[in-house]
Design a protein around this motif. Sequence first.
Motif, PDB file in Angstrom:
ATOM      1  N   THR A 111       3.627  -8.913   5.460  1.00 11.12           N
ATOM      2  CA  THR A 111       2.855  -8.596   4.263  1.00 11.12           C
ATOM      3  C   THR A 111       3.479  -7.399   3.551  1.00 11.12           C
ATOM      4  O   THR A 111       3.834  -6.405   4.195  1.00 11.12           O
ATOM      5  CB  THR A 111       1.393  -8.266   4.619  1.00 11.12           C
ATOM      6  N   ASP A 112       3.612  -7.498   2.225  1.00 13.02           N
ATOM      7  CA  ASP A 112       4.099  -6.392   1.412  1.00 13.02           C
ATOM      8  C   ASP A 112       2.897  -5.571   0.944  1.00 13.02           C
ATOM      9  O   ASP A 112       2.043  -6.083   0.205  1.00 13.02           O
ATOM     10  CB  ASP A 112       4.863  -6.931   0.200  1.00 13.02           C
ATOM     11  N   TYR A 128      -3.680   4.070   7.457  1.00 10.52           N
ATOM     12  CA  TYR A 128      -2.796   4.268   6.308  1.00 10.52           C
ATOM     13  C   TYR A 128      -1.408   4.728   6.756  1.00 10.52           C
ATOM     14  O   TYR A 128      -0.384   4.286   6.216  1.00 10.52           O
ATOM     15  CB  TYR A 128      -3.405   5.267   5.330  1.00 10.52           C
ATOM     16  N   TRP A 129      -1.358   5.625   7.724  1.00  7.34           N
ATOM     17  CA  TRP A 129      -0.057   6.099   8.204  1.00  7.34           C
ATOM     18  C   TRP A 129       0.765   4.946   8.767  1.00  7.34           C
ATOM     19  O   TRP A 129       1.969   4.854   8.519  1.00  7.34           O
ATOM     20  CB  TRP A 129      -0.233   7.177   9.270  1.00  7.34           C
ATOM     21  N   ARG A 130       0.134   4.080   9.524  1.00  5.98           N
ATOM     22  CA  ARG A 130       0.851   2.934  10.093  1.00  5.98           C
ATOM     23  C   ARG A 130       1.472   2.079   8.992  1.00  5.98           C
ATOM     24  O   ARG A 130       2.647   1.676   9.080  1.00  5.98           O
ATOM     25  CB  ARG A 130      -0.111   2.074  10.924  1.00  5.98           C
ATOM     26  N   VAL A 131       0.698   1.806   7.944  1.00  6.28           N
ATOM     27  CA  VAL A 131       1.194   0.972   6.847  1.00  6.28           C
ATOM     28  C   VAL A 131       2.336   1.675   6.117  1.00  6.28           C
ATOM     29  O   VAL A 131       3.380   1.070   5.835  1.00  6.28           O
ATOM     30  CB  VAL A 131       0.043   0.642   5.877  1.00  6.28           C
ATOM     31  N   LEU A 132       2.153   2.936   5.805  1.00  2.00           N
ATOM     32  CA  LEU A 132       3.189   3.679   5.087  1.00  2.00           C
ATOM     33  C   LEU A 132       4.468   3.790   5.901  1.00  2.00           C
ATOM     34  O   LEU A 132       5.582   3.633   5.373  1.00  2.00           O
ATOM     35  CB  LEU A 132       2.669   5.078   4.743  1.00  2.00           C
ATOM     36  N   ALA A 139       5.546   1.775   8.335  1.00  2.00           N
ATOM     37  CA  ALA A 139       6.203   0.475   8.459  1.00  2.00           C
ATOM     38  C   ALA A 139       6.863   0.072   7.142  1.00  2.00           C
ATOM     39  O   ALA A 139       7.991  -0.438   7.122  1.00  2.00           O
ATOM     40  CB  ALA A 139       5.186  -0.580   8.872  1.00  2.00           C
ATOM     41  N   ALA A 140       6.181   0.305   6.020  1.00  2.00           N
ATOM     42  CA  ALA A 140       6.729  -0.071   4.726  1.00  2.00           C
ATOM     43  C   ALA A 140       7.961   0.760   4.384  1.00  2.00           C
ATOM     44  O   ALA A 140       8.954   0.243   3.846  1.00  2.00           O
ATOM     45  CB  ALA A 140       5.665   0.099   3.649  1.00  2.00           C
ATOM     46  N   GLU A 141       7.917   2.030   4.684  1.00  2.00           N
ATOM     47  CA  GLU A 141       9.069   2.912   4.427  1.00  2.00           C
ATOM     48  C   GLU A 141      10.298   2.448   5.204  1.00  2.00           C
ATOM     49  O   GLU A 141      11.420   2.453   4.680  1.00  2.00           O
ATOM     50  CB  GLU A 141       8.711   4.344   4.818  1.00  2.00           C
ATOM     51  N   THR A 142      10.087   2.024   6.417  1.00  2.00           N
ATOM     52  CA  THR A 142      11.200   1.590   7.262  1.00  2.00           C
ATOM     53  C   THR A 142      11.873   0.338   6.718  1.00  2.00           C
ATOM     54  O   THR A 142      13.109   0.211   6.764  1.00  2.00           O
ATOM     55  CB  THR A 142      10.686   1.325   8.692  1.00  2.00           C
ATOM     56  N   ARG A 143      11.079  -0.579   6.149  1.00  2.00           N
ATOM     57  CA  ARG A 143      11.615  -1.875   5.724  1.00  2.00           C
ATOM     58  C   ARG A 143      12.000  -1.926   4.239  1.00  2.00           C
ATOM     59  O   ARG A 143      12.777  -2.793   3.844  1.00  2.00           O
ATOM     60  CB  ARG A 143      10.593  -2.976   6.004  1.00  2.00           C
ATOM     61  N   GLU A 144      11.459  -1.056   3.427  1.00  2.00           N
ATOM     62  CA  GLU A 144      11.645  -1.149   1.978  1.00  2.00           C
ATOM     63  C   GLU A 144      13.117  -0.946   1.585  1.00  2.00           C
ATOM     64  O   GLU A 144      13.762   0.003   2.023  1.00  2.00           O
ATOM     65  CB  GLU A 144      10.775  -0.103   1.272  1.00  2.00           C
ATOM     66  N   THR A 145      13.640  -1.848   0.743  1.00  3.49           N
ATOM     67  CA  THR A 145      15.030  -1.745   0.276  1.00  3.49           C
ATOM     68  C   THR A 145      15.122  -1.126  -1.112  1.00  3.49           C
ATOM     69  O   THR A 145      16.186  -0.639  -1.501  1.00  3.49           O
ATOM     70  CB  THR A 145      15.679  -3.140   0.258  1.00  3.49           C
ATOM     71  N   ASP A 146      14.022  -1.145  -1.875  1.00  5.22           N
ATOM     72  CA  ASP A 146      14.006  -0.496  -3.184  1.00  5.22           C
ATOM     73  C   ASP A 146      13.908   1.018  -2.960  1.00  5.22           C
ATOM     74  O   ASP A 146      12.927   1.512  -2.389  1.00  5.22           O
ATOM     75  CB  ASP A 146      12.805  -1.000  -3.979  1.00  5.22           C
ATOM     76  N   VAL A 182      -4.931  -4.914   2.933  1.00  2.00           N
ATOM     77  CA  VAL A 182      -3.885  -5.532   3.744  1.00  2.00           C
ATOM     78  C   VAL A 182      -4.159  -5.206   5.205  1.00  2.00           C
ATOM     79  O   VAL A 182      -4.700  -4.152   5.525  1.00  2.00           O
ATOM     80  CB  VAL A 182      -2.481  -5.034   3.347  1.00  2.00           C
ATOM     81  N   LYS A 183      -3.806  -6.127   6.088  1.00  3.81           N
ATOM     82  CA  LYS A 183      -3.994  -5.897   7.517  1.00  3.81           C
ATOM     83  C   LYS A 183      -2.843  -5.065   8.065  1.00  3.81           C
ATOM     84  O   LYS A 183      -1.675  -5.370   7.830  1.00  3.81           O
ATOM     85  CB  LYS A 183      -4.081  -7.230   8.259  1.00  3.81           C
ATOM     86  N   VAL A 184      -3.193  -4.026   8.786  1.00  7.41           N
ATOM     87  CA  VAL A 184      -2.181  -3.148   9.360  1.00  7.41           C
ATOM     88  C   VAL A 184      -1.204  -3.936  10.217  1.00  7.41           C
ATOM     89  O   VAL A 184       0.017  -3.753  10.126  1.00  7.41           O
ATOM     90  CB  VAL A 184      -2.850  -2.034  10.198  1.00  7.41           C
ATOM     91  N   ALA A 185      -1.724  -4.826  11.051  1.00 15.74           N
ATOM     92  CA  ALA A 185      -0.859  -5.584  11.960  1.00 15.74           C
ATOM     93  C   ALA A 185       0.153  -6.431  11.199  1.00 15.74           C
ATOM     94  O   ALA A 185       1.312  -6.565  11.620  1.00 15.74           O
ATOM     95  CB  ALA A 185      -1.702  -6.465  12.869  1.00 15.74           C
ATOM     96  N   GLU A 186      -0.256  -6.996  10.062  1.00 22.33           N
ATOM     97  CA  GLU A 186       0.659  -7.834   9.287  1.00 22.33           C
ATOM     98  C   GLU A 186       1.747  -6.997   8.624  1.00 22.33           C
ATOM     99  O   GLU A 186       2.911  -7.414   8.540  1.00 22.33           O
ATOM    100  CB  GLU A 186      -0.117  -8.630   8.244  1.00 22.33           C
ATOM    101  N   VAL A 187       1.387  -5.809   8.156  1.00 22.18           N
ATOM    102  CA  VAL A 187       2.400  -4.922   7.560  1.00 22.18           C
ATOM    103  C   VAL A 187       3.384  -4.460   8.634  1.00 22.18           C
ATOM    104  O   VAL A 187       4.606  -4.457   8.417  1.00 22.18           O
ATOM    105  CB  VAL A 187       1.740  -3.715   6.884  1.00 22.18           C
ATOM    106  N   GLU A 188       2.868  -4.092   9.794  1.00 20.85           N
ATOM    107  CA  GLU A 188       3.756  -3.638  10.862  1.00 20.85           C
ATOM    108  C   GLU A 188       4.652  -4.773  11.350  1.00 20.85           C
ATOM    109  O   GLU A 188       5.784  -4.537  11.796  1.00 20.85           O
ATOM    110  CB  GLU A 188       2.943  -3.057  12.011  1.00 20.85           C
ATOM    111  N   ALA A 189       4.185  -6.009  11.249  1.00 21.21           N
ATOM    112  CA  ALA A 189       4.991  -7.160  11.658  1.00 21.21           C
ATOM    113  C   ALA A 189       5.970  -7.594  10.573  1.00 21.21           C
ATOM    114  O   ALA A 189       6.826  -8.452  10.810  1.00 21.21           O
ATOM    115  CB  ALA A 189       4.079  -8.324  12.019  1.00 21.21           C
ATOM    116  N   GLY A 190       5.840  -7.032   9.376  1.00 16.20           N
ATOM    117  CA  GLY A 190       6.745  -7.376   8.291  1.00 16.20           C
ATOM    118  C   GLY A 190       6.390  -8.641   7.549  1.00 16.20           C
ATOM    119  O   GLY A 190       7.218  -9.180   6.812  1.00 16.20           O
TER     120      GLY A 190
END
Length: 328
Positions: free
Chosen positions: A318-319, A133-137, A139-146, A308-316
């Motif tokens: 998957t949302d 969960y930490w990995r997903v959060l 990665a998403a925080e880093t990329r999120e524009t909203d 969601v797959k962690v690897a796909e979220v970290e790769a950008g």
Amino acid sequence: MLVAVPAAQVGAWGSSGHRVIGVVAMQSLPETLPDFLRTPGAASDVGEYSREPDRWKGAGQPHDRERDTAHFIDMDDEGRVMDHRGMTMDQLPRLKSEYDAALTRAGLDVDTAGYLPYAIMDAWQNLERDFAYWRVLNAAETRETDLAKREWYRADRLRREQLILRDIGVLSHYLGDASQPHHTTIHFNGWAGETNPEGFTTSRRTHSAFESEYASRNLNPVIVRASMAPLNVEGFDVKARTASYLNTTLGTVIPFYRLEKDGAFRDVDPRGAEFLNTRLTAGAEQLRDYVVAAWNVSAKSSVGWPAVKVAEVEAGTTDPWTAMVGDD
């Protein structure tokens, strides 16, 4: 900076020994793990959380009966749970419910036997979920524009970091219990059984005297950290590693009793202190390895609903928003 353990603050192994295992392991984590884990504050927090399963005690039933037996596994001299009717660590069933049923069929008392290996495996699997969960959060925080979504990711990441430290502490406690010889044997409080060929002590204070008064006076965090073996997570399998670890600790039971018989656990005898700090080192080594292994495995996980797959979220690719927040 190594943990300081003031004499006024130490007590049983459940405070001083567990604290040292947690702190030293955290201080030894490699740079491949997130920065928030490798701070003095994180090490201190884990040291205190490492005491938590002992501090749960006294809540009442069914809480106490279910949790108190998580701290030990009573094996005989041949490595079988309780006696010849029990299984070896290599024969442990996949589920604790299957373990309980097998002991019951064999005429053994589940509560007397203990279930430490399952407590360790459960805590490790929980930590792996935390890391995923930490990995997903992160990665998403880093990329999120909203901005609103980014702030939610940030807040949930920080909550997860607190959970991670607490859950490492719980894992630390059980791995620490597994480093203490008395938590792996039917001889948990003086030599037990019908035979005692070497004339070992049968004193009912044997367990507490070692892990409380003696440990608090003779543990040495500097020695523990300096003695740790290199990281060992290649081919990590939590069930096999846990079985091996418990068997190794069981192998120190007779050496403990021989040292006790020879007077080594008097403060003037360095042999006792060496034995104590070697057991604490084993606990710290295992905690470091289990934490790193959980982090490594989490990279290949899937989390949330819909998953969601962690690897796909970290790769950008998957949302994870719906999977993290929920679609209800």
